[in-house]
Design a protein around this motif. Sequence first.
Motif, PDB file in Angstrom:
ATOM      1  N   ALA A  46      -0.559   0.416   4.470  1.00 27.36           N
ATOM      2  CA  ALA A  46       0.849   0.873   3.910  1.00 27.36           C
ATOM      3  C   ALA A  46       1.326  -0.460   3.728  1.00 27.36           C
ATOM      4  N   THR A  47       1.114  -1.537   4.629  1.00 24.68           N
ATOM      5  CA  THR A  47       1.927  -2.762   4.472  1.00 24.68           C
ATOM      6  C   THR A  47       1.177  -3.797   3.759  1.00 24.68           C
ATOM      7  N   ALA A  48      -0.073  -3.846   3.399  1.00 22.47           N
ATOM      8  CA  ALA A  48      -0.685  -4.688   2.589  1.00 22.47           C
ATOM      9  C   ALA A  48      -0.318  -4.842   1.248  1.00 22.47           C
ATOM     10  N   GLN A  49      -0.390  -6.113   0.917  1.00 25.62           N
ATOM     11  CA  GLN A  49       0.254  -6.273  -0.394  1.00 25.62           C
ATOM     12  C   GLN A  49      -0.890  -6.448  -1.628  1.00 25.62           C
ATOM     13  N   GLY A  55       0.899  -1.353   0.074  1.00 25.00           N
ATOM     14  CA  GLY A  55       0.012  -0.147   0.073  1.00 25.00           C
ATOM     15  C   GLY A  55       0.941   1.152  -0.002  1.00 25.00           C
ATOM     16  N   ALA A  56       1.869   1.163   0.594  1.00 22.84           N
ATOM     17  CA  ALA A  56       2.826   2.427   0.769  1.00 22.84           C
ATOM     18  C   ALA A  56       3.458   2.689  -0.695  1.00 22.84           C
ATOM     19  N   ASP A  57       3.736   1.593  -1.284  1.00 28.91           N
ATOM     20  CA  ASP A  57       4.288   1.681  -2.831  1.00 28.91           C
ATOM     21  C   ASP A  57       3.173   2.318  -3.527  1.00 28.91           C
ATOM     22  N   ILE A  58       1.990   2.010  -3.406  1.00 29.47           N
ATOM     23  CA  ILE A  58       0.993   2.424  -4.498  1.00 29.47           C
ATOM     24  C   ILE A  58       0.751   3.829  -4.047  1.00 29.47           C
ATOM     25  N   LYS A  59       0.941   4.222  -2.690  1.00 25.61           N
ATOM     26  CA  LYS A  59       0.729   5.652  -2.570  1.00 25.61           C
ATOM     27  C   LYS A  59       1.755   6.546  -3.061  1.00 25.61           C
ATOM     28  N   ALA A  60       3.154   5.743  -3.122  1.00 26.67           N
ATOM     29  CA  ALA A  60       4.095   6.676  -3.500  1.00 26.67           C
ATOM     30  C   ALA A  60       4.173   6.782  -5.207  1.00 26.67           C
ATOM     31  N   TRP A  61       3.558   5.733  -5.585  1.00 24.94           N
ATOM     32  CA  TRP A  61       3.413   5.657  -7.221  1.00 24.94           C
ATOM     33  C   TRP A  61       2.390   6.792  -7.540  1.00 24.94           C
ATOM     34  N   LYS A  64      -4.583  11.765  -0.695  1.00 28.26           N
ATOM     35  CA  LYS A  64      -5.487  11.852   0.189  1.00 28.26           C
ATOM     36  C   LYS A  64      -6.435  10.808   0.291  1.00 28.26           C
ATOM     37  N   ASN A  65      -6.781  10.464   1.111  1.00 22.03           N
ATOM     38  CA  ASN A  65      -7.995   9.289   1.466  1.00 22.03           C
ATOM     39  C   ASN A  65      -7.916   8.148   0.437  1.00 22.03           C
ATOM     40  N   LEU A  66      -6.825   7.902   0.463  1.00 21.14           N
ATOM     41  CA  LEU A  66      -6.618   6.649  -0.175  1.00 21.14           C
ATOM     42  C   LEU A  66      -7.312   5.356   0.409  1.00 21.14           C
ATOM     43  N   THR A  67      -8.227   4.602  -0.316  1.00 23.54           N
ATOM     44  CA  THR A  67      -8.973   3.503   0.450  1.00 23.54           C
ATOM     45  C   THR A  67      -9.063   2.384  -0.711  1.00 23.54           C
ATOM     46  N   TYR A  68      -9.181   1.117   0.097  1.00 18.84           N
ATOM     47  CA  TYR A  68      -9.378   0.149  -0.647  1.00 18.84           C
ATOM     48  C   TYR A  68     -10.530  -0.737  -0.438  1.00 18.84           C
ATOM     49  N   ASN A  69     -11.402  -0.967  -0.997  1.00 18.15           N
ATOM     50  CA  ASN A  69     -12.932  -1.207  -0.377  1.00 18.15           C
ATOM     51  C   ASN A  69     -13.678  -0.639   0.911  1.00 18.15           C
ATOM     52  N   GLY A  70     -13.112   0.640   0.671  1.00 21.01           N
ATOM     53  CA  GLY A  70     -13.959   1.597   1.517  1.00 21.01           C
ATOM     54  C   GLY A  70     -13.149   2.061   2.826  1.00 21.01           C
TER      55      GLY A  70
END
Lengths: 682, 238
Positions: A568-571, A497-503, A557-563
């Motif tokens: 950050a650590t989820a793969q 998740g952290a990688d995605i935010k950085a992306w 901001k407000n980066l969500t997955y399934n609500g």
Amino acid sequence: MTTPSLATARHRALVATLAAAATLAACGGDKTSNAPAAGTTVALAMMETTDLHQNILGYDYYKLAADNSVGIERTSTLIKQVRAANKNTMLFDAGDIIQGTVLGDYQALVNKVPCTDKLAIFKAMDAIGYDAGTIGNHEFNYGLGYLGQVTGHQFNVKNLAAPSAQPKCTGPAYPQVLANVVSTTDSKPIFDPYVIVTKNFSATTPDGKTVVVPVKVGVIGFTPPLIMAWDKGNLDGNVTTAGLKETAEKYIPEMKAKGADIIVAVSHGGPDGATYSPTMENGNLYLAQVPGIDVLMMGHMHQVFPNANSSVAAFGIAGVDKAKGTVSGVPAVMANFWGKNLGVVNLTLKYGANGWAVDTSATTTATLSTQNADKTYVAADATIAPLVQTEHQGTIAYVKTPIGTADYRLSTYFADVGDTTAIQVVNQAQAAYVKAYVAANLPQYQSLPVLSVSAPFKSGFAGGTDYTDVNSTDLAIYNAADLYLYANTIQAVLVTGADIKAWLETAAGRFNKIDPTSTAAQRLVSSFPGYNFDVMDGDGSVKYEIDVTQAPGSRIKNLTYNGSAMSATAQFIVATNNYRASGGGSFPGLNGSKTIYASPDANRDVLIAYIKKAATLSKVTNGSDRSWRFTRVTTAGPVQFTSAPGNAALAATDGVPGVTQVQADDGTGKNLAIYQIDLSVQ
Amino acid sequence: MRLLAGVAMAATLAVAAATTRPFWQAPDAAQAQAWLHDAADRRDAGAEAALARWSTRGNAPARRAYAALLAHRADATSRQALQQVLADGAAAGDAEAATQLAELLSGAGATHDDARIVRLLAQGSAGHVPAASRLLGLRALDAHDLPRAATLLAQAADGGDAPAMFLYANLLRAGQGVPRDEARALALYERAGDADYAPAIQALAIAWRYGELGLQADASQSRLMDHEAAEALAHAAH
């Protein structure tokens, strides 16, 4: 087998020469000689095309528009110019002829050229008139059966019927030679390994008279032995390849023994300074070292040779003179690709005690370009287009063939402000493809969510027409090319998740920092390229905001997955393309090390397959997911961006509120309008 | 016969009969090992046994040939043997073996001993193995140590590693960890493209389309590069 002595060979050559000369004299030709006087010379221009890849007309079938930079119809003009300027000419092709454009696929896979018809490119080549040519690696792409058909051969190979049971189909009129591909059935080359062509050349005697002399030109062909890997499915068990050097050492003496006065090696490859190997891709440095080869016609590398300014490493190695145009001392050319250039070796042959020999001191090489110095192109040879009109129009009809329908307009006019109508379906196709692969092949990752990113490749850089705009109920193949511009292949990366935010933070560099207190007009879009503005989607599972009032790196901001907030650590597995996964665009953490699947399939083809399977794309399902939006903020002054004029209503239709056109012409002369967006209503 | 010095003659000659090429006539030891490798690759048990024996006795060319043979096999026994051969090589100072072992230990299914992997890559990098410098460079990138990443990737690029050329070019064009230098980035993309590295060709396709890196925008040239990239990708897929 006993190899005849050189003297015997020369004797035979002389006999042949005399016989041919006598024939010419009997036919009432130009003044001929019984035997050339010692010192008689022939000035000869040997021309080469290579890597034509079925580029006949200057036309881009994906854009359905002219492209004057390519096509043999313009090379033909150069060929005619050379023929007009030289009494003696020959023309060869170094392979990769039948594949490489939509036209090639159309004739091979869609509306297969009948056995009785000649392939379109061969119609053009025969009209131009070639003396000989070889077979490139891409000739094997459609299989041996198709290759045999379009070249007029009946191969004796295991996966085909016996030659006697195969029809004799129509191939090109010129001889095709290939020495280093051998059938496993009879251990013989599947094409003639070489040909010896007798040419009647205008010559000049030492006392200045013009005579006609026959010269036997031996032509031998080679293709990269790596075809066994590249087309394993078509070739494994049916043919084998031999190294260029060994093959030449076998056949050149034989050609000499049969009377070849000079020998031209037409080799679909380039030079390589690595230690010689019988399987090396570009073995011409060593091929040219085989005694007896007088001229080398190269290809495969899609480069121009000679070229003193070339930065190509292979042209800078010992033994290659890129200015003079020699490889291992042998005059050589490589004529780029797609008919952009014509290679020319200007030889002087001199008759002496041992027959004809190349006067190396009087030999020059060059490539001619279809592009003039002022960037215009030479005129097309008007005789070519009529020959292939049926195939040309058929290909155009093919790319216009509906592969599905859509009930909405897919465009990138407002992709910079949140419209995903042209992006969501790409992400859906990519995600579906990767999900299926993971489910079938990567059980260790089956529990992970599969997301996808794609970018608006066409986002107005070149002006108002440089946007994706599929505005038709019927979706055709060329529309898919509009939706996915580049020839990328699918890759899946394993990220957190952290990688995605950085992306996404990197992608948000697309925007300038907006000062909400400023009363001046502020430009929303920065110089950050649109092709790097990756938009993430997961069929509605991913949502995020971009806060343009913040500095780059602090905007997501407000980066969500399934609500829920994305951990950050989820793969996650993210479907993307090989360019991005390998480090293209310098996205943090993406450098090739996170790839868990590198597919051979092109993103564009995956999209086409997805649309075909879906049959109908609906806006509700495929074009309305606002995965991202701007963080709401009230600005004191206007926030502006450019797009094609007259489309404000489309923004509203596509779910992007607060967009108004404020100026129909932004003054750049690029057919762009200035729009304003109200960030407080996003 | 000089190349057989230090090798058990009897055992080797016994193998010779099983191989299809007269390896004792090879011009040098490396060629002899290559021929034996070819024979072993055709499942010539005698040749493979000879390679294993020579490898165990410290013959570096044989060790490399044997490792290359094992690397093409997916069974657990071969993987274990490969790991041991590479470990022997690394211990004997073979930088290439150290790098290959690091890559093997980093792979899927391997038990990661990160400190050991880094030591092996350092050995490989010190021994001028481009892939080792690239892999260390990637680690530096992940650690956001851009100057170190640039140094290592430049080393790897200088050594001819095409992915490193591409990644270093990315740093150069962005001025990350190194002064911005678009001309050098362009030259590196072209060099990696010459090596058929698709992402570099794709970068060139984009640069031609958008007029980046000092190029004048040329849609036609971009299209040509895109075709080149497709071809490189097709080759890489095999």
